[in-house]
Write a protein that holds these residues in place. Structure first.
Motif, PDB file in Angstrom:
ATOM      1  N   VAL A 169       9.652  -2.897   7.944  1.00 46.45           N
ATOM      2  CA  VAL A 169      10.163  -4.212   8.948  1.00 46.45           C
ATOM      3  C   VAL A 169      10.143  -5.511   7.759  1.00 46.45           C
ATOM      4  N   ASN A 170       9.253  -5.575   6.911  1.00 51.64           N
ATOM      5  CA  ASN A 170       9.350  -6.547   5.745  1.00 51.64           C
ATOM      6  C   ASN A 170       9.091  -5.728   4.590  1.00 51.64           C
ATOM      7  N   PRO A 171      10.105  -5.537   3.695  1.00 50.27           N
ATOM      8  CA  PRO A 171       9.979  -4.931   2.568  1.00 50.27           C
ATOM      9  C   PRO A 171       9.055  -5.476   1.426  1.00 50.27           C
ATOM     10  N   ASP A 172       8.611  -6.819   1.514  1.00 51.09           N
ATOM     11  CA  ASP A 172       7.957  -7.572   0.537  1.00 51.09           C
ATOM     12  C   ASP A 172       6.418  -7.380   1.034  1.00 51.09           C
ATOM     13  N   VAL A 173       5.972  -6.675   2.011  1.00 50.69           N
ATOM     14  CA  VAL A 173       4.531  -6.602   2.424  1.00 50.69           C
ATOM     15  C   VAL A 173       3.897  -6.211   1.238  1.00 50.69           C
ATOM     16  N   ALA A 174       4.021  -5.025   0.788  1.00 51.82           N
ATOM     17  CA  ALA A 174       3.257  -4.091  -0.267  1.00 51.82           C
ATOM     18  C   ALA A 174       3.517  -4.454  -1.484  1.00 51.82           C
ATOM     19  N   PRO A 175       2.570  -4.151  -2.488  1.00 52.85           N
ATOM     20  CA  PRO A 175       2.815  -4.105  -3.900  1.00 52.85           C
ATOM     21  C   PRO A 175       4.012  -3.796  -4.502  1.00 52.85           C
ATOM     22  N   ASP A 176       4.707  -4.161  -5.517  1.00 50.61           N
ATOM     23  CA  ASP A 176       5.945  -3.431  -5.984  1.00 50.61           C
ATOM     24  C   ASP A 176       5.871  -2.176  -6.868  1.00 50.61           C
ATOM     25  N   ARG A 177       5.599  -1.270  -5.999  1.00 51.06           N
ATOM     26  CA  ARG A 177       5.503   0.135  -6.674  1.00 51.06           C
ATOM     27  C   ARG A 177       5.942   1.249  -5.929  1.00 51.06           C
ATOM     28  N   THR A 178       6.694   2.293  -6.670  1.00 51.30           N
ATOM     29  CA  THR A 178       7.297   3.073  -5.757  1.00 51.30           C
ATOM     30  C   THR A 178       7.042   4.534  -6.004  1.00 51.30           C
ATOM     31  N   HIS A 179       7.210   5.396  -4.944  1.00 50.44           N
ATOM     32  CA  HIS A 179       6.888   6.900  -5.240  1.00 50.44           C
ATOM     33  C   HIS A 179       5.536   7.202  -5.636  1.00 50.44           C
ATOM     34  N   CYS A 180       4.663   6.500  -4.984  1.00 49.22           N
ATOM     35  CA  CYS A 180       3.129   6.660  -5.480  1.00 49.22           C
ATOM     36  C   CYS A 180       2.483   8.132  -4.748  1.00 49.22           C
ATOM     37  N   ARG A 181       1.929   8.970  -5.530  1.00 48.51           N
ATOM     38  CA  ARG A 181       1.231   9.759  -5.068  1.00 48.51           C
ATOM     39  C   ARG A 181      -0.373   9.356  -4.982  1.00 48.51           C
ATOM     40  N   LEU A 182      -0.903   9.649  -3.777  1.00 46.84           N
ATOM     41  CA  LEU A 182      -2.407   9.136  -3.473  1.00 46.84           C
ATOM     42  C   LEU A 182      -3.340  10.402  -3.605  1.00 46.84           C
ATOM     43  N   TYR A 183      -4.273  10.469  -4.466  1.00 47.29           N
ATOM     44  CA  TYR A 183      -5.087  11.227  -4.752  1.00 47.29           C
ATOM     45  C   TYR A 183      -6.681  11.372  -4.135  1.00 47.29           C
ATOM     46  N   SER A 184      -6.854  10.103  -4.017  1.00 48.66           N
ATOM     47  CA  SER A 184      -8.443   9.950  -3.138  1.00 48.66           C
ATOM     48  C   SER A 184      -8.147   8.317  -2.788  1.00 48.66           C
ATOM     49  N   ALA A 185      -9.077   7.894  -1.954  1.00 54.61           N
ATOM     50  CA  ALA A 185      -9.282   6.726  -1.104  1.00 54.61           C
ATOM     51  C   ALA A 185     -10.362   6.675  -0.426  1.00 54.61           C
ATOM     52  N   VAL A 186     -11.115   5.550  -0.564  1.00 55.60           N
ATOM     53  CA  VAL A 186     -12.417   5.050   0.072  1.00 55.60           C
ATOM     54  C   VAL A 186     -12.511   3.673   0.670  1.00 55.60           C
ATOM     55  N   SER A 187     -12.797   3.390   1.742  1.00 54.85           N
ATOM     56  CA  SER A 187     -13.155   2.204   2.320  1.00 54.85           C
ATOM     57  C   SER A 187     -14.591   1.552   2.540  1.00 54.85           C
ATOM     58  N   GLY A 188     -14.495   0.531   2.464  1.00 55.07           N
ATOM     59  CA  GLY A 188     -15.834  -0.147   2.285  1.00 55.07           C
ATOM     60  C   GLY A 188     -15.499  -1.758   1.983  1.00 55.07           C
ATOM     61  N   ALA A 189     -16.664  -2.575   2.511  1.00 55.43           N
ATOM     62  CA  ALA A 189     -16.552  -4.233   2.518  1.00 55.43           C
ATOM     63  C   ALA A 189     -15.274  -4.742   2.581  1.00 55.43           C
ATOM     64  N   ASP A 190     -14.283  -4.207   3.858  1.00 54.39           N
ATOM     65  CA  ASP A 190     -13.035  -4.611   4.112  1.00 54.39           C
ATOM     66  C   ASP A 190     -12.277  -4.381   2.789  1.00 54.39           C
ATOM     67  N   ARG A 191     -12.281  -3.354   1.976  1.00 51.57           N
ATOM     68  CA  ARG A 191     -11.400  -3.168   0.866  1.00 51.57           C
ATOM     69  C   ARG A 191     -11.172  -1.571   0.887  1.00 51.57           C
ATOM     70  N   VAL A 192      -9.978  -1.303   0.340  1.00 48.32           N
ATOM     71  CA  VAL A 192      -9.661   0.151   0.244  1.00 48.32           C
ATOM     72  C   VAL A 192      -9.434   0.366  -1.078  1.00 48.32           C
ATOM     73  N   ALA A 193     -10.119   1.377  -1.851  1.00 48.79           N
ATOM     74  CA  ALA A 193     -10.207   1.793  -3.394  1.00 48.79           C
ATOM     75  C   ALA A 193      -9.142   3.163  -3.337  1.00 48.79           C
ATOM     76  N   ILE A 194      -8.331   3.085  -4.181  1.00 51.06           N
ATOM     77  CA  ILE A 194      -7.148   4.362  -4.388  1.00 51.06           C
ATOM     78  C   ILE A 194      -6.995   4.520  -5.555  1.00 51.06           C
ATOM     79  N   VAL A 195      -7.129   5.920  -5.791  1.00 51.02           N
ATOM     80  CA  VAL A 195      -6.529   6.468  -6.990  1.00 51.02           C
ATOM     81  C   VAL A 195      -5.481   7.119  -7.004  1.00 51.02           C
ATOM     82  N   GLU A 196      -4.207   6.735  -7.448  1.00 51.25           N
ATOM     83  CA  GLU A 196      -2.876   6.821  -7.302  1.00 51.25           C
ATOM     84  C   GLU A 196      -2.119   7.173  -8.720  1.00 51.25           C
ATOM     85  N   ARG A 197      -0.914   7.785  -8.667  1.00 51.17           N
ATOM     86  CA  ARG A 197      -0.047   7.699  -9.834  1.00 51.17           C
ATOM     87  C   ARG A 197       1.442   7.201  -9.110  1.00 51.17           C
TER      88      ARG A 197
END
Length: 419
Positions: free
Chosen positions: A197-225
């Motif tokens: 809906v709004n292309p400017d919502v997310a950080p400006d990175r493209t074609h990312c592959r997500l390898y792992s993610a964990v949520s906690g303390a109202d944050r999401v930590a992601i390992v990606e490339r």
């Protein structure tokens, strides 16, 4: 005023009326035939399960009381009073005393993932089903009786990983990620978005592959490339959108110099620390820092803080997931179970030769070992005693949880209750 004569209905009128009625009936039957309700079977609990009080002590010996199949879980999923298993298209809550069904929910779709959570808050179970849009159909069930009370659907990958912390549920696959509150209202979506809906919502990175993610303390930590990244990247996002409907990025940085080896794995996210397991296949990190398998600690802004050597494999076993329980996080590296302080992410100790992550019972940490459960002091890992357990041919991983006076082990695709 004269009486108005009724219109004459011709034979054609009657035929047309009959055809319209037949079409309406056929459409209704078609909608019913293809509707999710027709292909759903829900059996709710007629009586509540007994309340499970915390155990007062750890047993010196245990025996198998019952077991159940649970193909799509890697860790025993527990509500406040039952164990939840998920196989095929069916989610079942089992009574701890004998394993009989407390409630069940079945659909004619394959299950992608299931999790029970919001410990201390809502007592819910989430079931994620696969349809033509991927693992996109999500149903929320009350943990106490299995009644459905929320649902959502959106685009998703064909394979996903589901977890729940105290505030949010996190669902991620290779190309996209979402968080939801306990009411299943979406917090953020990140990665592949078909029609933003709004292309400017997310950080400006493209074609990312997500390898792992964990949520906690109202944050999401992601390992990606992402595009043009020479190595793997750690990204930390807020679990919810900002007031102007954008994703808040706390930080993002490359944490390896290449992608020649397996991707590092996010283990924990706290207010002050993001913990990542790095198998050491890529010699990265600051000069003089430990090499080989290690825990790497980062700030919420994804800035390197410290590194701690641990025993482990270059790549974490696929079915290894961290367990957070009563102030500690335990995570199996393939060769050891590392234990962290859940409040700040700091490593406390490791148990070498363990076969999976553990949980707390009566103030003691229980860690699965070959042929036994090691009972250890939570604050320093000193072993107090060992409980013999015969697991047959099962080697590992074995993920352990505790509910009341029952010890639950996930052994591959089987969950076993020990008492």
């Amino acid at each position: 005023m004269g009486r108005i004569k009724p219109e004459r209905r011709t034979r054609t009128d009657l035929i047309v009326t009959a055809l319209i009625a037949a079409i309406v009936v056929a459409a209704g039957v078609a909608v019913w035939w293809t509707s999710p309700a027709r292909h759903t079977e829900s059996v709710t609990a007629t009586t509540p399960a007994p309340v499970q009080l915390p155990a007062e002590n750890v047993p010196r010996e245990v025996s198998v009381r019952w077991s159940a199949q649970s193909d799509v879980t890697t860790v025993p999923q527990i509500t406040r009073d039952s164990l939840v298993t998920a196989s095929g298209g069916t989610v079942v809550a089992h009574r701890l005393s004998d394993g009989t069904d407390l409630w069940s929910y079945r659909r004619n779709l394959p299950l992608c993932a299931a999790a029970a959570g919001w410990t201390g808050g809502d007592n819910d179970v989430l079931a994620v089903y696969r349809n033509s849009r991927g693992c996109s159909e999500v149903t929320s069930l009350r943990g106490s009786d299995g009644a459905r009370h929320a649902a959502r659907t959106s685009d998703a990958d064909d394979t996903v990983h589901l977890s729940i912390d105290t505030g949010y549920a996190l669902l991620y696959g290779p190309t996209r990620l979402e968080t939801w509150g306990s009411n299943l209202v979406r917090g953020i979506e990140y990665g592949r978005v078909t029609a933003p809906v709004n292309p400017d919502v997310a950080p400006d990175r493209t074609h990312c592959r997500l390898y792992s993610a964990v949520s906690g303390a109202d944050r999401v930590a992601i390992v990606e490339r992402c595009d043009d990244d020479p190595g793997y990247r750690l990204t930390v996002l807020s679990s919810n959108l900002t007031s102007d409907e954008k994703i808040r990025q706390w930080g993002s940085t490359l944490i390896t110099t290449s992608a020649a080896g397996p991707a590092p794995r996010v283990v924990a996210a706290t207010d002050s620390t993001i913990v990542v397991y790095d198998g050491g296949a890529d010699p990265s990190g600051s000069v003089g820092a430990p090499q080989g398998p290690r825990l790497r600690l980062f700030t919420p802004q994804a800035e390197s803080r410290s590194e701690h050597p641990v025993a482990g494999d270059a790549q974490v076993p696929e079915r290894s997931d961290p367990i957070i329980d009563q102030g500690v996080v335990s995570f199996w590296t393939g060769k050891a179970t590392v234990v962290l302080d859940a409040s700040n992410g700091n490593p406390m100790f490791q148990v070498t030769d363990a076969v999976g992550p553990g949980a707390v019972m009566a103030g003691q940490l229980l860690v699965p070992m070959p042929g036994a459960i090691s009972v250890r002091r939570v604050f320093d890992g000193h072993e107090e005693f060992s409980i013999p357990v015969d697991r047959g041919q099962v080697v590992g991983p074995v993920a352990l949880r505790v509910l009341g006076d029952t010890i639950l082990e996930q052994r591959g695709t089987q969950v076993v209750a020990l008492r």
